[in-house]
Structure formats: structure tokens, C-alpha cells
Design a protein around this motif. Structure first.
Motif, mmCIF file in Angstrom:
data_model
loop_
_atom_site.group_PDB
_atom_site.id
_atom_site.type_symbol
_atom_site.label_atom_id
_atom_site.label_comp_id
_atom_site.label_asym_id
_atom_site.label_seq_id
_atom_site.Cartn_x
_atom_site.Cartn_y
_atom_site.Cartn_z
ATOM 1 N N GLU A 612 0.819 -1.212 0.000
ATOM 2 C CA GLU A 612 0.000 0.000 0.000
ATOM 3 C C GLU A 612 0.847 1.254 0.000
ATOM 4 N N GLY A 613 2.148 1.094 -0.041
ATOM 5 C CA GLY A 613 3.017 2.263 -0.020
ATOM 6 C C GLY A 613 3.220 2.831 1.362
ATOM 7 N N LEU A 614 3.041 1.999 2.395
ATOM 8 C CA LEU A 614 3.119 2.476 3.772
ATOM 9 C C LEU A 614 4.259 1.776 4.491
ATOM 10 N N THR A 615 4.830 2.487 5.451
ATOM 11 C CA THR A 615 5.779 1.854 6.376
ATOM 12 C C THR A 615 5.000 1.441 7.627
ATOM 13 N N SER A 616 5.724 0.900 8.589
ATOM 14 C CA SER A 616 5.065 0.470 9.833
ATOM 15 C C SER A 616 4.780 1.634 10.779
ATOM 16 N N LEU A 617 5.221 2.826 10.426
ATOM 17 C CA LEU A 617 5.092 3.961 11.340
ATOM 18 C C LEU A 617 3.642 4.313 11.671
ATOM 19 N N PRO A 618 2.744 4.462 10.686
ATOM 20 C CA PRO A 618 1.350 4.770 11.047
ATOM 21 C C PRO A 618 0.721 3.710 11.940
ATOM 22 N N SER A 619 1.029 2.442 11.659
ATOM 23 C CA SER A 619 0.479 1.373 12.478
ATOM 24 C C SER A 619 1.034 1.435 13.894
ATOM 25 N N GLN A 620 2.341 1.690 14.019
ATOM 26 C CA GLN A 620 2.929 1.817 15.358
ATOM 27 C C GLN A 620 2.325 2.988 16.111
ATOM 28 N N PHE A 621 2.112 4.079 15.409
ATOM 29 C CA PHE A 621 1.485 5.251 16.039
ATOM 30 C C PHE A 621 0.083 4.912 16.548
ATOM 31 N N GLU A 622 -0.721 4.283 15.705
ATOM 32 C CA GLU A 622 -2.077 3.930 16.113
ATOM 33 C C GLU A 622 -2.065 2.944 17.280
ATOM 34 N N GLN A 623 -1.195 1.932 17.220
ATOM 35 C CA GLN A 623 -1.123 0.952 18.298
ATOM 36 C C GLN A 623 -0.664 1.586 19.607
ATOM 37 N N CYS A 624 0.240 2.530 19.486
ATOM 38 C CA CYS A 624 0.711 3.229 20.693
ATOM 39 C C CYS A 624 -0.438 3.992 21.350
ATOM 40 N N ILE A 625 -1.235 4.681 20.541
ATOM 41 C CA ILE A 625 -2.396 5.411 21.077
ATOM 42 C C ILE A 625 -3.407 4.441 21.679
ATOM 43 N N ILE A 626 -3.712 3.356 20.951
ATOM 44 C CA ILE A 626 -4.710 2.392 21.433
ATOM 45 C C ILE A 626 -4.240 1.746 22.739
ATOM 46 N N HIS A 627 -2.970 1.362 22.788
ATOM 47 C CA HIS A 627 -2.440 0.760 24.010
ATOM 48 C C HIS A 627 -2.524 1.730 25.183
ATOM 49 N N SER A 628 -2.225 2.982 24.905
ATOM 50 C CA SER A 628 -2.311 3.995 25.963
ATOM 51 C C SER A 628 -3.741 4.142 26.460
ATOM 52 N N LEU A 629 -4.704 4.195 25.532
ATOM 53 C CA LEU A 629 -6.105 4.342 25.934
ATOM 54 C C LEU A 629 -6.595 3.093 26.668
ATOM 55 N N GLN A 630 -6.166 1.909 26.220
ATOM 56 C CA GLN A 630 -6.572 0.679 26.906
ATOM 57 C C GLN A 630 -6.021 0.630 28.321
ATOM 58 N N SER A 631 -4.803 1.128 28.499
ATOM 59 C CA SER A 631 -4.249 1.158 29.855
ATOM 60 C C SER A 631 -5.016 2.108 30.768
ATOM 61 N N LEU A 632 -5.745 3.050 30.164
ATOM 62 C CA LEU A 632 -6.538 4.012 30.942
ATOM 63 C C LEU A 632 -7.987 3.580 31.116
ATOM 64 N N LYS A 633 -8.347 2.409 30.607
ATOM 65 C CA LYS A 633 -9.754 2.004 30.639
ATOM 66 C C LYS A 633 -10.285 1.937 32.068
ATOM 67 N N THR A 634 -9.531 1.265 32.956
ATOM 68 C CA THR A 634 -9.995 1.156 34.344
ATOM 69 C C THR A 634 -10.013 2.518 35.026
ATOM 70 N N VAL A 635 -9.139 3.407 34.585
ATOM 71 C CA VAL A 635 -9.111 4.755 35.168
ATOM 72 C C VAL A 635 -10.293 5.579 34.680
ATOM 73 N N LEU A 636 -10.629 5.444 33.413
ATOM 74 C CA LEU A 636 -11.731 6.229 32.845
ATOM 75 C C LEU A 636 -13.085 5.706 33.278
ATOM 76 N N ASP A 637 -13.196 4.390 33.517
ATOM 77 C CA ASP A 637 -14.476 3.825 33.957
ATOM 78 C C ASP A 637 -14.807 4.330 35.353
ATOM 79 N N CYS A 638 -16.067 4.658 35.557
ATOM 80 C CA CYS A 638 -16.526 5.187 36.837
ATOM 81 C C CYS A 638 -17.091 4.044 37.686
#
Length: 924
Positions: A612-638
């Protein structure tokens, strides 16, 4: 989860019958796991929990209380098993009055003389006046029920010393089977006893008859003499004589009986003293018995003896009794001080505290021991909390501590190590840690271990503290019998008056807990004066988001444990505020660390392009954000009772700015990668690990990439980010409840588009400028002149060279990303057509052959790149053609067409990339 215990089962009791206060041993199964597990014990319907002593899960010792039912079950109730059952029963007997000469296993003399409950002030005749068998015949107890006799003779008694003595009751009870002849004998015995009493009275008279007669004769003589003489002289002399006789008689009697009477008085005194010692030996031995029982810890016996002595001798006027009772009071006062010291000792169990409070209450201790105990426990808990903080602060300043897989809090919640061993890596850049020792996994920050220890301490101590207060409020610290009802009422009254004081105690504990945690984790939230008391930690670096997440879970579990105690929510609100601040801080720190992680993604770019003409960078960026948000799931849940972490406007704005910052960091990362060569990439902040020889191998894997190729890869990544990654991240933001997602997306998209445009312009400048710049020199090569030229023989080489350069651009873009071909080619064609139009318009005049040559080249270029024409390029070609003279003859038009066909035929292979079918394949 462990299986629930079976309900208690009583299978035996020894003895199985007896009077009130009989000590019994209860045996059975599942009788509790400890003294605190035993919450109920009834025998014949009476609550015996106060005297119960738990020995084991199969044995309990207690005393039977005063029950209404004469027979009933033994019911044991425990926390773990609930209310139990019984396969045996206990028979409650009524106490019988024991005669003085009857055999008995207990000492009954004093009880006969003084009845503590009913006959406190009633005297009993001496032993000699209370025969055990007044009829003098054999006693044969009948089997008539006591209840029937009481109903038959209401208000009467079978005790022959009683004022309400009933002879019929006595005969039915003791001689129901006696024969008539024996009853006659009994009558004769009663008469003999009566005659003996009369004879005893006459014996005193017979012994003094001689004296009586002498006195009688003397009186008669005096009377006769007075009658014969009738003179006053005789009367006086006889009176004097009579007095002398009486004095001599009295002196003689005193002389004769003084020694006997003295011995009799001495014997009577000794006998009375011995009788008093025997009758009241309970009081005389009580001081020594109290000391012995205190040493053995039998406080119940001491209290019972003291209550008995107080009821018997508390208001006595007898000097010797008052002296001994004063000794008893002295020892009881010492016992009160001992019990109060034991009550205020820490640590101690709730069971012991209740026991000592009941003892002090029964001993009528001054003040309010229960409230003193509550105050002491409150101060002790506060001291424990501050000592815990001081110990960990000193330990932190000494050295780092390793905690190798130790369950720090197994009785309340999982340890932090056990929790984090199942989560993702705590260190950022985890891909560089493959060759490292795993010891760092078990190194917990001192602040985290401190919070674990502190919350465990509070959760383990506060429940007993709260239960002690509840017992104080409802009066269950004291016996539930009628005698203690006054104490219960006083306790409830005191508790009502001290509710505000206790509330302040709980609030002080909660404030100390919260401020100590804030001092360790959120020191900036403390006031200036509180930092020294609650802070003191060395904050080398702030805790990571994952450690803060674990701390939040720890505090939440503690809050749930305290809520289960039914502590009012207003007292626990400060903990909810702490949890909210920790959650906000955790989100901020996690997003900040995420931005740092994303900044380091530039170091992981390997420039390997997929289909597709892509490197792994966009995927790593998205995974980094998703992992960060998943680690905050218990914190964000009330959790129940918690407020939304985004309820404050400032938090929303901060999180929004941090999220935008994360996106901008990645955009800057892309720009840095696309515009700087490898040597300029900032790797100074990487901690080089000598155990990883290929640390930068992936970054420099393909050093042959040109700047133009890097620009194309960056453009391809930007295109994918705009169409997919940023939209996916926005969905994840919304899924996790982030506010201002539209703003985050809008700002990020604008910044990305600006970068894309800059990179695109840079690439076009790199590729189009050389092609455009080669047109004018190529056109006029060999001193070519539009006014003086030969008949066109075909397209000149400069145009072919320009087309080859355009084809090279097409090949380069196609190799990287097919999707970028139309965009790049259209812009290159625009630049070339614009330049060609400018050059045509600059020519002052064309000859016929010149005009035909120019039209041939313009048409050849236009037809070749037809699929990439845009309104701008079409306009440029149109302007170029308009600048040429029109073809006037059909011969010229035919020649033009033949030359165009010849050009297309000769360069068919090269021009394949510009065909429509090829374009259809590359379009998405």
C-alpha cells in the motif's frame, strides 16, 4: 472462592440438667472459627453469649442463665455458618432449699442466713431452733410436681420456718406415703418436744425455790409485825433489816456465780466469734481470693464475688465488716486500673476490648471506659499511619528496595507485583529490552509499596474501630439482662452526645490517609504547611501511568472495604476526591508519556514499504495510542459513587491539548523523517544498551533511499493517516469518553494537511523544476529559430527527454505508492504545460514550418499525458496552441496527424504508463 461453612450442630452438653448459673460444656461440630466468629448462644431460650468461652470448633464453655422454659435446645450462631441446630436439650431445675443437716455439695450456711435476691433483710433463727425433721420420723419425699403444689397452695410454703408455713403442703411433700401409725408417733414426738420446752422453763424456777421461800417468809413476817405494832419505828427497822438481807443475798449470789458466769460469757463470746467467722468467711477470705483470681485472670469470678459482697456488706454498720469491705474496695480499685491499662493497650482485638469494657462496667469504673478505648484506638491508628510514612521515607533515602514476587497484601487484594506482572511492560521503548535482566520487573517504587501498606493498615484497623463504636452506640458492650438496662441507656445517651466527636475522629483518619497518599503521589496538591507533615519524599521522577493505575485500583478497593462497613458517604467523600485527582493525574501522565513514546517512533522507522506504499510507522502510532487508551480504561471507567473524570472543564481542556499535542508530535516526527538525513536524526536521548548490538540496525537498514523517495513515503503515510489512522484514533477517543474529539480531529487534520502540502510541494519542486528547466534550452538547442526552420520530420529530442523524465517520476511514484501517481503526475504535467505555454507565448512570430513544429510538439505532449490533464494544464495547453498560427491547408493537417502517429508508434513502449488502462489499474 472458598466454600461456605456448615451451620453449627450441638451434639452434647454436660451436665444436661441443673439450676441457673450452672457451668456447662457444650460439644458439637462447626461451633465457629474463633471467639469473634461466635455471635449467639442460647440455652432454653436465654442468651448465654456473655458468659460463653470459645475453646475450639467443637467445644464451648458457658453458664446457664435464668430462663423461663424448664427445658429447651442449645442453639449456637456463628458468622461463618449462621444459626445452628441441636440434637440434645438441657433441663433447667429450680433450686431446692437445703436443710441444715442435709448433705450438700455446696456451702449453704450463708445463703440460708442471707438471701441475696429475696430475703436480704430477713433474719433466720439460730441453728438450734431449726430442726431438720420436726416430726422425728423418717422423711419420704413424694413425687408430686412442684408446680402442682404451688398451684394448690398459692402464697404458702412448705418451709416450717416460714411465716406462710402450710402443714398440709409439708405433709404431702415429705410424708405422702407415711402410714397412720407413724403419723401418730410423729404427734407424740411433737408433744414431747413441747413438754421439754415447758420443763425447761420450770427447771429455772425449781433451782431458786429456797431463795424464793426465804424472801416470801421475810415479807410475811414484816407484814405481820407491822399489823401488830403499827408503829413507824418498827416499820423503819424492818425495812432496814429487809434491805440488809437482800444485799447479803445478792453479794452471796455474785460471789458464788461470778466465775461461772464469766466462763459462760467468755465461751459465748468465743462461740459467737467462731460462728461469725464461719458464717461470714466469704467476706473475710474475699481480699485474698480477689488477688488470686486476678493473677489467674478469672475476672468474672472476681466481679461476681464483688457484686455479692457489695449487696451484702456495702451498707453495713458493723465495724469489722466495714474494715474488710474497705480492703475489698482497695483491691477492686487496683483491678479497675489494671483493666483500664489493658483496655488502652495497643494493639488489641475487638473481642478483648469488649471484654475489658464489660468488666469495667460491671465494676462501676468512673468515667466512660468505652469512650476512652475509642479515643486510644483513634490515636493509635493515626500514629501507625504516620510511622508507616516515616519508615518508608527513611528507607527510600537509604536504598532502593526490591520486592521479588511477594504478596504484599494477600488478605485484602493482590500485590502490586502480581498485578503488574500480568500487564504490559512498564518501561517505555520496551522493544529495546529483550536482552535485559528481568529483575526490574519486581522493583516497585517506594511510593507504591507505601500506599499498599498504608491502605492495608487502615482497612485492617478501621473495621474494628467502627464496630467498637457501633457496639457503643447500641449498648451491646454491656449485658442484655435487666440489671444492665440502665448501663445500656446511659451508653446510648453518651453515644448520642458524642456522635460529632466520633465523626471528627473518622474524618481525621480519612484526612490523614488521603493527605499521606497525596504527599507520596500528588505533593503539589498539598498546602504549603502540610508538606512537611505529610510529604518528605524524594521525587526523582514521577510515577508512570501504569503504577498510578495500580495505585488507583488499590485506593478503590480500600474505599469499597470501608463502604462495606456502612460508614456514611459524607465521611468517605474525601477518598472519592482523592481517587478523582489520581485518575486525572494518571490520564495526564499517561498522555505525556505517550507523547514521549511517539516522539521515539522516528527511531524505529525502517523505511520498508508494503503493497500500500506504507511503512510500519502509522500502524505503530495507532497501536501506541490504542495501548495507551486501553491502559486508561480502568481509570476512565466510573465505579459506583465516582464522578466522571471529565466533569471539570479544566480537565477537558488539558486532555484535549495533550491529545492534540500527541498528534502534533507524530506529525513533527513525520516531517523530521522526510526532511532530515539519517545522520541528523536525534538519538541522544536513547539509552544505548551494549547487549543490543543491532540497536540502530532497523533505522539504517536501507540507507540507499533518496530524499525524494523519503518524501514519497512520508506523503503516502500522510495520505493513510488522513483517511484511516486519524479517524480510527478519533473513534477510540470517543469510545473512551474523551471530550472535544472533534476539535482534536480537526486541528490534527489541518496540521497533517499542511505537512502533506509542504512535503508535496517539496517533492514537486525536486522533480518538476528540472524537467521544466530543461524545456527552454532543449527547444532552442542548435540555434533553433521558429521563424526559420525546416519542415517538421517528427518530435524533437528535448520533448522526448522531458517525457522520459516524466516517465521516471511516474516510475518512482508508482514504486512507492500507486495511489500517489495521479496527484504527482497531474502536478508535474501542470508545471510542464505552464512552462510550455509561457515559452510559446514568448515567441514573437512563427514561420509556417515553425508553427507546424510547435503544434506537433504541443499536441504530442498533450495527447501523451491526457489522463493526467487538469483544468489548469488544459488551459495552459490551450493558451499555447492559441499562440500559434492556425493551420490553413489540409496538407499541413495531414502531415501533423502522420507525425503524431509516428511519434506514438515509435515510443509506444515508453508511453504505456500513460495509457488509460494502466491508469484504471492504479486508481483507488
Amino acid at each position: 472462592m472458598s466454600r461456605a461453612r456448615q451451620p453449627p450442630l450441638v451434639t452434647g452438653i454436660s451436665p444436661n440438667e441443673g439450676i441457673s448459673w450452672t457451668k456447662v460444656t457444650i460439644r458439637g461440630e462447626n461451633l465457629g472459627t474463633g471467639p469473634t466468629d461466635l455471635i449467639g448462644l442460647t440455652i432454653c431460650g436465654h442468651n448465654c453469649l456473655l458468659t460463653a468461652e470459645w475453646m475450639s470448633a467443637s467445644k464451648i464453655v458457658c453458664r446457664v442463665g435464668q430462663a423461663k422454659n424448664d427445658k429447651g435446645d442449645i442453639i449456637v450462631t456463628t458468622k461463618s455458618g449462621g444459626k445452628g441446630t441441636s440434637t440434645v436439650s438441657f433441663k433447667l431445675l429450680k433450686p431446692e432449699k437445703i436443710g441444715i443437716l442435709d448433705q450438700s455439695a455446696v456451702w449453704v450456711d450463708e445463703m440460708n442466713y442471707y438471701d441475696m435476691r429475696t430475703d436480704r433483710n430477713k433474719g433466720i433463727p439460730p441453728l438450734s431452733l431449726r430442726p431438720a425433721n420436726p416430726l422425728g420420723i423418717e422423711i419420704d419425699k413424694g413425687r408430686f410436681p412442684q408446680k402442682d403444689l404451688e398451684a394448690l397452695f398459692p402464697g404458702m410454703s412448705a418451709d416450717f420456718t416460714s411465716e406462710n408455713f402450710s402443714a398440709a403442703w409439708y405433709l404431702i411433700e415429705n410424708h405422702s406415703t407415711t402410714s397412720f401409725d407413724q403419723l401418730k408417733t410423729a404427734v407424740a414426738n411433737l408433744k414431747k418436744q413441747a413438754n421439754k420446752k415447758n420443763e425447761g422453763s420450770l427447771a429455772y424456777v425449781k433451782g431458786g425455790l429456797s431463795t424464793f421461800f426465804e424472801a416470801q417468809d421475810a415479807l410475811s413476817a414484816i407484814h405481820q409485825k407491822l399489823e401488830a405494832d403499827g408503829t413507824e419505828k418498827v416499820e423503819g427497822s424492818m425495812t432496814q433489816k429487809l434491805e440488809n438481807v437482800l444485799n447479803r443475798a445478792s453479794n452471796t449470789a455474785d460471789t458464788l456465780f461470778q466465775e461461772v458466769l464469766g466462763r459462760k460469757d467468755k465461751a459465748d463470746s468465743t462461740r459467737n466469734a467462731l460462728n461469725v467467722l464461719q458464717r461470714f468467711k466469704f467476706l473475710f477470705n474475699l481480699p485474698l481470693n480477689i488477688e488470686r483470681n486476678i493473677q489467674k485472670g478469672d475476672y468474672d469470678v472476681v466481679i461476681n464475688d464483688y457484686e455479692k459482697a457489695k449487696s451484702l456488706f456495702g451498707k453495713t454498720e458493723v465495724q469489722v465488716f466495714r474494715k474488710y469491705y474497705a480492703e475489698v474496695e482497695t483491691r477492686i480499685e487496683a483491678l479497675r486500673e489494671l483493666l483500664l491499662d489493658k483496655l488502652l493497650e495497643t494493639p488489641s482485638t475487638l473481642h478483648d476490648q469488649k471484654r475489658y469494657i464489660r468488666y469495667l462496667s460491671d465494676l462501676h469504673a468512673p468515667g466512660d471506659p468505652a469512650w476512652q478505648c475509642i479515643g486510644a484506638q483513634h490515636q493509635w491508628i493515626l500514629q501507625l499511619m504516620h510511622n508507616c510514612k516515616e519508615s518508608y521515607v527513611k528507607e527510600q533515602k537509604g536504598k532502593d528496595i526490591f520486592f521479588p514476587m511477594v504478596d504484599l497484601d494477600s488478605d485484602v487484594r493482590p500485590s502490586p507485583i502480581g498485578h503488574l506482572s500480568q500487564t504490559a511492560s512498564l518501561k517505555r521503548g520496551s522493544s529495546f529490552q529483550s536482552g535485559r535482566d528481568d529483575a526490574w520487573r519486581y522493583k516497585a517504587p517506594q511510593q507504591v509499596v507505601f500506599v499498599e501498606k498504608l491502605t492495608k493498615l487502615v482497612v485492617s484497623q478501621l473495621p474494628n474501630f467502627w464496630k467498637l463504636w457501633i457496639s457503643y452506640v447500641n449498648g451491646s458492650l454491656f449485658s442484655e439482662t435487666a440489671e444492665k438496662s440502665g448501663q445500656m441507656e446511659r451508653s446510648k445517651k453518651n453515644a448520642r452526645q458524642r456522635q460529632n466527636d466520633f465523626k471528627k475522629m473518622i474524618q481525621e483518619v480519612m484526612h490523614s490517609l488521603v493527605k499521606l497518599i497525596r504527599g507520596a503521589l500528588l505533593p503539589f496538591s498539598l498546602r504549603e504547611g502540610e508538606s512537611r507533615q505529610y510529604g518528605g519524599w524524594e521525587m526523582k521522577s514521577e510515577l508512570s501511568g501504569q503504577w498510578l493505575t495500580h495505585v488507583i485500583q488499590t485506593v478503590r478497593l480500600s474505599s469499597e472495604s470501608l463502604t462495606a462497613l456502612e460508614i456514611p458517604n459524607d465521611m468517605l467523600q474525601i477518598i472519592q476526591d482523592l481517587i478523582l485527582d489520581l485518575r486525572v493525574r494518571c490520564i495526564i501522565v499517561t498522555l505525556q508519556h505517550t507523547a514521549e513514546d511517539i516522539k521515539r517512533l522516528a527511531e524505529k522507522e525502517d523505511w520498508v514499504v508494503d503493497n500500500e506504499g506504507l511503512t510500519s510507522l502509522p500502524s505503530q502510532f495507532e497501536q501506541c495510542i490504542i495501548h495507551s487508551l486501553q491502559s486508561l480504561k480502568t481509570v476512565l471507567d466510573c465505579k459506583p459513587g465516582e464522578a466522571s473524570v471529565f466533569q471539570q472543564q479544566k480537565t477537558q481542556e488539558d486532555v484535549c491539548q495533550l491529545s492534540i499535542g500527541i498528534m502534533q508530535v507524530f506529525i513533527d516526527c513525520l516531517e523530521q523523517l522526510s526532511t532530515k538525513p539519517d545522520g541528523d536524526i536525534d538519538t541522544a536521548h536513547l539509552a544505548v544498551d551494549v547487549s543490543s548490538p543491532d540497536l540502530f540496525g532497523s533505522i539504517h537498514e536501507d540507507s540507499s533511499l533518496s530524499s525524494e523517495q523519503r518524501l514519497l513515503i512520508a506523503l503516502s503515510n500522510c495520505r493513510y493517516l488522513e483517511r484511516h489512522t486519524f479517524l480510527n484514533i478519533a473513534e477510540h477517543f470517543e469510545k473512551h469518553g474523551f471530550q472535544g474529539v472533534e476539535k482534536i480531529t480537526q486541528v490534527s487534520m489541518e496540521s497533517l494537511k499542511e505537512l502533506d502540502q509542504r512535503l508535496f510541494e517539496t517533492y514537486i519542486e525536486f522533480k518538476a523544476d528540472p524537467i521544466v528547466g530543461s524545456l527552454e534550452p532543449g527547444i532552442y538547442a542548435g540555434y533553433f529559430d521558429w521563424k526559420d526552420c525546416l519542415v517538421p520530420a517528427g518530435v524533437r529530442n528535448y520533448l522526448k527527454e522531458a517525457l522520459v523524465n516524466i516517465i521516471a517520476v511516474h516510475a518512482e511514484v508508482f514504486t512507492i505508492s500507486k495511489d500517489l501517481v495521479p496527484r504527482v503526475m497531474s502536478r508535474v504535467v501542470e508545471a510542464v504545460s505552464e512552462e510550455l505555454s509561457r515559452l510559446m507565448q514568448c515567441v514573437s512570430s512563427f514561420s509556417k514550418n515553425g508553427a507546424l513544429q510547435a503544434r506537433l510538439e504541443i499536441c504530442a505532449l498533450r495527447d501523451t499525458v491526457a489522463i493526467y490533464l487538469t483544468p489548469e494544464s488544459n488551459s495552459s495547453f490551450k493558451q499555447a496552441l492559441e499562440a500559434l498560427p492556425q493551420l490553413s491547408s489540409g496538407t499541413d493537417k495531414k502531415l501533423l496527424e502522420e507525425l503524431l502517429n509516428k511519434f506514438k508508434s515509435s515510443m509506444h513502449l515508453q508511453l504505456t504508463c500513460f495509457q488509460t488502462s494502466s491508469s484504471a489499474m492504479v486508481k483507488t
